[in-house]
Design an enzyme around this catalytic site. Sequence first.
Site, mmCIF file in Angstrom:
data_model
loop_
_atom_site.group_PDB
_atom_site.id
_atom_site.type_symbol
_atom_site.label_atom_id
_atom_site.label_comp_id
_atom_site.label_asym_id
_atom_site.label_seq_id
_atom_site.Cartn_x
_atom_site.Cartn_y
_atom_site.Cartn_z
ATOM 1 N N GLU A 1 52.742 76.648 82.604
ATOM 2 C CA GLU A 1 53.458 75.757 81.665
ATOM 3 C C GLU A 1 52.818 75.959 80.302
ATOM 4 O O GLU A 1 51.683 75.551 80.083
ATOM 5 C CB GLU A 1 53.313 74.295 82.107
ATOM 6 N N CYS B 1 53.600 69.676 73.961
ATOM 7 C CA CYS B 1 54.272 70.978 74.036
ATOM 8 C C CYS B 1 55.760 70.840 73.748
ATOM 9 O O CYS B 1 56.407 71.803 73.343
ATOM 10 C CB CYS B 1 54.058 71.592 75.411
ATOM 11 N N GLU C 1 58.171 73.003 87.483
ATOM 12 C CA GLU C 1 57.549 71.947 88.274
ATOM 13 C C GLU C 1 58.523 70.775 88.351
ATOM 14 O O GLU C 1 59.369 70.613 87.483
ATOM 15 C CB GLU C 1 56.222 71.521 87.612
HETATM 16 P P1 NAD Z 1 44.225 76.370 76.227
HETATM 17 O O1 NAD Z 1 45.056 77.452 76.791
HETATM 18 O O2 NAD Z 1 43.227 76.696 75.211
HETATM 19 O O3 NAD Z 1 43.415 75.625 77.396
HETATM 20 C C1 NAD Z 1 44.062 75.050 78.510
HETATM 21 C C2 NAD Z 1 43.081 74.977 79.664
HETATM 22 O O4 NAD Z 1 42.747 76.306 80.051
HETATM 23 C C3 NAD Z 1 41.749 74.298 79.330
HETATM 24 O O5 NAD Z 1 41.303 73.577 80.449
HETATM 25 C C4 NAD Z 1 40.840 75.473 79.041
HETATM 26 O O6 NAD Z 1 39.473 75.194 79.250
HETATM 27 C C5 NAD Z 1 41.339 76.476 80.062
HETATM 28 N N1 NAD Z 1 41.051 77.881 79.747
HETATM 29 C C6 NAD Z 1 40.863 78.451 78.539
HETATM 30 N N2 NAD Z 1 40.592 79.765 78.678
HETATM 31 C C7 NAD Z 1 40.617 80.038 80.007
HETATM 32 C C8 NAD Z 1 40.425 81.211 80.780
HETATM 33 N N3 NAD Z 1 40.146 82.370 80.213
HETATM 34 N N4 NAD Z 1 40.534 81.116 82.122
HETATM 35 C C9 NAD Z 1 40.826 79.948 82.714
HETATM 36 N N5 NAD Z 1 41.012 78.794 82.045
HETATM 37 C C10 NAD Z 1 40.922 78.835 80.691
HETATM 38 O O7 NAD Z 1 45.248 75.273 75.715
HETATM 39 P P2 NAD Z 1 44.901 73.914 74.960
HETATM 40 O O8 NAD Z 1 44.554 74.252 73.554
HETATM 41 O O9 NAD Z 1 43.975 73.102 75.781
HETATM 42 O O10 NAD Z 1 46.312 73.166 75.014
HETATM 43 C C11 NAD Z 1 47.310 73.352 74.086
HETATM 44 C C12 NAD Z 1 48.362 74.304 74.601
HETATM 45 O O11 NAD Z 1 48.898 73.824 75.832
HETATM 46 C C13 NAD Z 1 49.545 74.428 73.671
HETATM 47 O O12 NAD Z 1 49.948 75.760 73.601
HETATM 48 C C14 NAD Z 1 50.616 73.590 74.363
HETATM 49 O O13 NAD Z 1 51.944 73.911 74.043
HETATM 50 C C15 NAD Z 1 50.324 73.863 75.782
HETATM 51 N N6 NAD Z 1 50.904 72.835 76.637
HETATM 52 C C16 NAD Z 1 51.976 73.161 77.422
HETATM 53 C C17 NAD Z 1 52.559 72.186 78.214
HETATM 54 C C18 NAD Z 1 53.749 72.487 79.103
HETATM 55 O O14 NAD Z 1 53.979 71.703 79.999
HETATM 56 N N7 NAD Z 1 54.475 73.565 78.885
HETATM 57 C C19 NAD Z 1 52.041 70.894 78.205
HETATM 58 C C20 NAD Z 1 50.952 70.615 77.392
HETATM 59 C C21 NAD Z 1 50.380 71.595 76.613
#
Ligand code: NAD
Length: 487
Positions: A253, A287, A468
């Site tokens: 997502e 998002c 989902e």
């Molecule tokens: P992010 O991708 O930086 O981090 C998300 C999660 O992934 C965190 O727990 C982070 O620690 C983990 N992570 C980071 N690098 C990783 C790796 N290499 N391996 C495994 N895990 C890793 O995102 P963010 O900045 O926390 O959240 C914002 C983003 O999330 C935005 O792009 C937003 O649009 C998206 N988002 C999408 C939805 C949806 O349902 N489509 C909902 C909420 C947020």
Amino acid sequence: MAHSKALLVLENFIGGKFVPCSSYIDSYNPSTGDVYCRVPDSGKEEVEAAVKAAKNAFPVWSSKSPLERSQILNKLADLIEQDLETFAQAESKDQGKTITFARTVDIPRAVYNFRFFASSILHHMTECTEMATMGCVHYTSRAPVGVAGLISPWNLPLYLLTWKIAPAIACGNTVVAKPSEMTSVTAWMMCKLLEKAGVPHGVVNVVFGTGTKAGEALVCHPDVPLISFTGSTLTAQRIMEKSAPHCKRLSMELGGKNPAIVFDDADLTQCIPTTLRSSFANQGEICLCTSRIFVQRGIYSEFLKRFVAEAKKWKVGNPSDPTVNMGALISKEHLEKVRSYVKKAQAEGARVLCGEGVDFLALPTGNQKGYFMLPTVIAEVKDESCCMQEEIFGPVTCVVAFDTEEEVIERANGVKYGLAATVWSSNVGRVHRVAQRLQSGLVWTNCWLVRDLNLPFGGMKASGIGREGAKDSYEFFTEVKTITIKH
Ligand code: NAD
């Protein structure tokens, strides 16, 4: 850095016990800029222990009846609900969001996630077909997959984590969850309720830490056959690469660049307040937030005037003040990134009509070092500008004019993302036509963020893989088998 004794120190939750970690990360209160919490900086070792605990718990948990699991999920929902106010306060402090948003959206939805999947798990049916000429009956059976790895972001911390934990355990899997290192507190608080709810030890394990250390250790673990991830598209690409050698099942997502399309027959009394919310709710850190508003030329000036006037009324400040509409952004780095988009737009000749760099933001004394910015509206932005193409994930929205239905569909689809769109018109035929042609996993017409959890949620293109929801989550978190019986 020296820390005072008042700091909140979190511990991993593994096999039903809180376990300290050898190193920690600082976590900030975004509305004051102070470090107030220390989060375990887990790595391979902690993930290994958590996966082991989850594996051990799997045989007993997966053999419980759906009804038994359902009762436990309902109990957990009740316990979180009893503490709703404490959870809401914690979420607001940890994330920067307003207490009102945490109270009315985040925590109620976390409660509902457990209730919803507690109920839906009781109603799934498998398939059966008959091949009379062959004397055969075919049917499908579904079984939990094993240890699910769940990785969630910082914008809706408990809301999104429970959106994964609830279906995963309802289906009989055990889980290792890794919340965002920036917002770990409410997940830790939830762990304190698991035993009382009757969740057996090892069914839900939570490992805190960064993505590159704890997250990757989880993704690369050979005993974790499925990963449900919510976060950025960039991280998703990395997760796909890392999980490829193990052929893991993935649910992704991801980000969005969501359009709102406002036709000249739209009811602006509904459209303007809703589009303000869809642009700026939760500091624009959802998002599903709108970041490109296409307005039909005949009403463009009127829309812009009214929209900007309303945006200017939004109160930004201390998130615990119930009269505040917008709290703090998640981090200093994120605030700088969001601001930099506004500067880029200005450099390209766009007009910033209100907010960042235009209006003065007065903050209460205690919040001077917080990560705040005003709702910002930008006009005359070119479609190819980075502000119209990239996910900003902050309180910045662009408003542009369009002429025809055909044109706006093409422009709305002209980004790499495809998560959510809103369409505003009183012409039923038109909203159907446009909704059908938008490349978007979700289309809301004349409303925003109205969700029925029964139905699929997820994005197209760079916004995600998989969906989902009641049936979709059930399918993701179970392995299906087709069995043929010949008499
Ligand atoms: P992010 O991708 O930086 O981090 C998300 C999660 O992934 C965190 O727990 C982070 O620690 C983990 N992570 C980071 N690098 C990783 C790796 N290499 N391996 C495994 N895990 C890793 O995102 P963010 O900045 O926390 O959240 C914002 C983003 O999330 C935005 O792009 C937003 O649009 C998206 N988002 C999408 C939805 C949806 O349902 N489509 C909902 C909420 C947020």
